[in-house]
Write a protein that holds these residues in place. Structure first.
Motif, PDB file in Angstrom:
ATOM      1  N   SER A 120       0.878  -1.342   0.049  1.00 16.26           N
ATOM      2  CA  SER A 120      -0.106   0.047   0.039  1.00 16.26           C
ATOM      3  C   SER A 120       0.791   1.172  -0.089  1.00 16.26           C
ATOM      4  O   SER A 120       0.767   2.097  -0.817  1.00 16.26           O
ATOM      5  CB  SER A 120      -1.040   0.008   1.127  1.00 16.26           C
ATOM      6  N   ASN A 153      -6.812   0.793   4.529  1.00 13.73           N
ATOM      7  CA  ASN A 153      -6.661   0.680   3.211  1.00 13.73           C
ATOM      8  C   ASN A 153      -8.040   1.188   2.161  1.00 13.73           C
ATOM      9  O   ASN A 153      -7.878   1.529   1.217  1.00 13.73           O
ATOM     10  CB  ASN A 153      -6.577  -0.912   3.064  1.00 13.73           C
ATOM     11  N   ALA A 154      -9.062   1.466   3.030  1.00 10.05           N
ATOM     12  CA  ALA A 154     -10.211   2.080   2.241  1.00 10.05           C
ATOM     13  C   ALA A 154      -9.898   3.696   1.848  1.00 10.05           C
ATOM     14  O   ALA A 154     -10.448   3.994   0.909  1.00 10.05           O
ATOM     15  CB  ALA A 154     -11.414   1.731   3.161  1.00 10.05           C
ATOM     16  N   LYS A 157      -6.991   3.339  -0.934  1.00 18.54           N
ATOM     17  CA  LYS A 157      -7.338   3.015  -2.326  1.00 18.54           C
ATOM     18  C   LYS A 157      -8.172   4.048  -3.201  1.00 18.54           C
ATOM     19  O   LYS A 157      -8.348   3.879  -4.564  1.00 18.54           O
ATOM     20  CB  LYS A 157      -7.892   1.489  -2.471  1.00 18.54           C
ATOM     21  N   ASN A 158      -8.891   4.883  -2.310  1.00 23.07           N
ATOM     22  CA  ASN A 158      -9.704   5.979  -2.796  1.00 23.07           C
ATOM     23  C   ASN A 158      -8.982   7.292  -3.066  1.00 23.07           C
ATOM     24  O   ASN A 158      -9.507   8.321  -3.727  1.00 23.07           O
ATOM     25  CB  ASN A 158     -10.851   6.108  -1.901  1.00 23.07           C
ATOM     26  N   SER A 163      -4.010   1.362  -6.698  1.00 21.21           N
ATOM     27  CA  SER A 163      -4.587   0.358  -6.011  1.00 21.21           C
ATOM     28  C   SER A 163      -6.174   0.147  -6.306  1.00 21.21           C
ATOM     29  O   SER A 163      -6.550   0.815  -7.333  1.00 21.21           O
ATOM     30  CB  SER A 163      -4.499   0.568  -4.459  1.00 21.21           C
ATOM     31  N   GLY A 164      -6.906  -0.714  -5.508  1.00 24.38           N
ATOM     32  CA  GLY A 164      -8.292  -0.771  -5.678  1.00 24.38           C
ATOM     33  C   GLY A 164      -8.453  -1.579  -7.288  1.00 24.38           C
ATOM     34  O   GLY A 164      -9.571  -0.932  -7.832  1.00 24.38           O
ATOM     35  N   ARG A 166      -6.801  -1.049  -9.963  1.00 25.64           N
ATOM     36  CA  ARG A 166      -6.321  -0.319 -11.061  1.00 25.64           C
ATOM     37  C   ARG A 166      -5.012  -0.697 -11.774  1.00 25.64           C
ATOM     38  O   ARG A 166      -5.022  -0.521 -12.942  1.00 25.64           O
ATOM     39  CB  ARG A 166      -6.120   1.160 -10.598  1.00 25.64           C
ATOM     40  N   ARG A 190      -8.722  -8.250  -1.106  1.00 25.04           N
ATOM     41  CA  ARG A 190      -8.705  -6.628  -1.539  1.00 25.04           C
ATOM     42  C   ARG A 190      -7.997  -6.025  -0.417  1.00 25.04           C
ATOM     43  O   ARG A 190      -7.568  -4.710  -0.706  1.00 25.04           O
ATOM     44  CB  ARG A 190     -10.281  -6.158  -1.275  1.00 25.04           C
ATOM     45  N   SER A 194      -3.726  -3.032  -0.397  1.00 24.25           N
ATOM     46  CA  SER A 194      -4.730  -2.379  -1.073  1.00 24.25           C
ATOM     47  C   SER A 194      -5.379  -2.937  -2.354  1.00 24.25           C
ATOM     48  O   SER A 194      -5.998  -2.074  -3.175  1.00 24.25           O
ATOM     49  CB  SER A 194      -4.750  -0.772  -1.313  1.00 24.25           C
ATOM     50  N   ASP A 200     -13.188  -3.922  -5.930  1.00 23.95           N
ATOM     51  CA  ASP A 200     -13.285  -3.551  -4.641  1.00 23.95           C
ATOM     52  C   ASP A 200     -14.581  -2.791  -4.783  1.00 23.95           C
ATOM     53  O   ASP A 200     -14.850  -2.368  -5.675  1.00 23.95           O
ATOM     54  CB  ASP A 200     -12.358  -2.622  -3.995  1.00 23.95           C
ATOM     55  N   VAL A 233     -12.688   3.141  -7.503  1.00 24.60           N
ATOM     56  CA  VAL A 233     -12.087   1.798  -7.293  1.00 24.60           C
ATOM     57  C   VAL A 233     -12.742   0.864  -8.600  1.00 24.60           C
ATOM     58  O   VAL A 233     -13.991   1.073  -9.004  1.00 24.60           O
ATOM     59  CB  VAL A 233     -12.089   1.157  -6.202  1.00 24.60           C
TER      60      VAL A 233
END
Length: 420
Positions: A120, A153-154, A157-158, A163-164, A166, A190, A194, A200, A233
């Motif tokens: 991450s 991580n939420a 990844k936003n 990440s997420g 991508r 997930r 991340s 996700d 995501v």
């Protein structure tokens, strides 16, 4: 062997069970018609790349990023190093290199993606208009807040271009085979680094709620970006994930089971409490002390001589200035205080990546008389625990466990030995 030597053997066994060389070959796909590219991020990324090179006789190339000091000798895959847990410019540059490597690939090409804990921070690539230092500051605040890994991580990844899901989306339509080593409770794909190759459902609204929950200072540009949510995501059913396959190749449970087999071979009945234990490190220490009390007094749920094993990822909520240490040493110091010098009980707690928190140790060990021995040397366990300065205590009593980078990461390892 002494009890502390036995505990160290169990830790070494757990780490060995998660080494990439013994896990990766079984998960490699057949060579493609086109080119093979290796990319990856995490504390084990370099060792994983080396394992792929050893098992792959066809041509390949690529680039991975790992934490400073966690490199490994490779011949065909370039290894970059960057900062963890707070990202730096080298990590951002590495993430850009990795995306540039997979973006031009076609349907006949293969991407072998190597993902492990730490990815991450190492694969940080902020959205356009948000500076790296802004993300680094958010990361620092989250690390001190007590937020669990899923919540952190939420948010990450936003606020990411990598990440997420991508990274997998960028590689489409190439075939992507992602090999993951889990460092998260429950082995949620997930959450590992991340999820760069995993779809996700975490939303920008989720990220805002988490930041508010922990009273994180959010700069205006971050707030505006999350409210607009221009690059959400990748959803699990997105077509760009249709050519991606994710394989979990090593996890905490496997390492705990390996340690349990070793304990049994050494004459101790093992008990695995769980591989996904979370919570405040000091509270988890108190709970483990209560289990020890039950074992000693009532021989439940197991009778001595025995070894209690557990894994997962605890947290340390820091208020004010903190001392030195990490979640494993904080757990262990809390356990030692709660045991109140109980005889015939020893324990070890270490991070399987070889680095626990802010210092260079993997963790530490305790024995029945460690608290009074520390006091005699001027190290008061209760005071240092309150100051989040567990490292100073264990350094003072010469109880640190130092391994250096292990080049893998299946989260925390805890073992309590109770003699008859």
């Amino acid at each position: 062997m002494s009890p502390t030597e036995i505990l160290r053997q169990l830790f070494d066994t757990a780490v060995a069970a998660a080494q990439p060389e013994c896990r990766i070959p079984a998960f490699l796909p057949p060579p493609p018609k086109g080119k093979t590219v290796v990319v990856g991020a995490g504390k084990s990324a370099a060792a994983m790349a080396r394992a792929v090179e050893q098992a792959w006789s066809e041509p390949l190339s690529g680039v991975v990023v790992t934490r400073y000091g966690h490199g490994a000798a490779t011949q065909r895959v370039e290894v970059l190093e960057a900062a963890h847990p707070v990202p730096d410019a080298n990590g951002m540059a590495a993430a850009e290199r990795i995306l540039e490597t997979v973006t031009p690939l076609g349907a006949d090409d293969l991407v072998i993606c190597l993902i492990s804990g730490g990815g991450s921070a190492l694969l940080t690539l902020p959205p356009v208009g948000i500076g790296l230092e802004v993300l680094a500051d958010l990361n620092r605040q989250l690390l001190r807040s007590g937020a669990d890994i899923g919540e952190m991580n939420a948010v990450r990844k936003n606020l990411s271009r990598s990440s997420g899901g991508r990274l997998a989306a960028a590689a489409y339509p190439a075939q992507v085979v992602s090999l993951l080593i889990s460092d998260v409770p429950g082995d949620d794909l997930r959450a590992i680094a991340s999820g760069p190759t995993v779809g996700d459902t975490a939303t920008a609204q989720d990220a805002l709620r988490i930041l508010q929950k922990y009273d994180i200072h959010v700069p205006p540009e971050v707030l505006a970006y999350l409210q607009a949510n221009p690059d959400p995501v990748i959803a699990p059913g997105d077509e760009r994930l249709s050519t991606t396959t994710n394989h979990l190749i090593a996890a905490p449970q496997q390492s705990l089971e390996a340690a349990a087999q070793k304990a049994q071979a050494l004459g101790y009945q093992p008990l695995i409490l769980g591989s996904a234990i979370e919570g405040e490190a000091r509270q988890v220490g108190i709970v483990h002390a209560g289990i020890v009390q039950q074992v000693v007094q009532y021989q439940q749920p197991i009778a001595p001589p025995c070894i209690i094993l557990s894994g997962g990822e605890t947290t340390v909520t820091v208020t004010g200035e903190a001392g030195k240490g990490g979640r494993n040493s904080e757990f262990l110091l809390s356990l030692a205080v709660a045991l109140k010098g109980r005889e015939k009980v020893w324990a070890i707690a270490c991070d399987t990546d070889g680095i626990d928190g802010s210092e260079d140790n993997a963790g530490a060990v305790i024995w029945p008389t460690i608290v009074p021995q520390g006091r005699d040397r001027g190290f008061k366990a209760g005071e240092l625990l309150a100051a989040h300065d567990s490292y100073s205590f264990f350094e003072g009593v010469e109880a640190l466990v130092t391994t250096g980078p292990t080049l893998t990461n299946v989260n925390d390892f805890r073992a309590i030995l109770i003699d008859a």
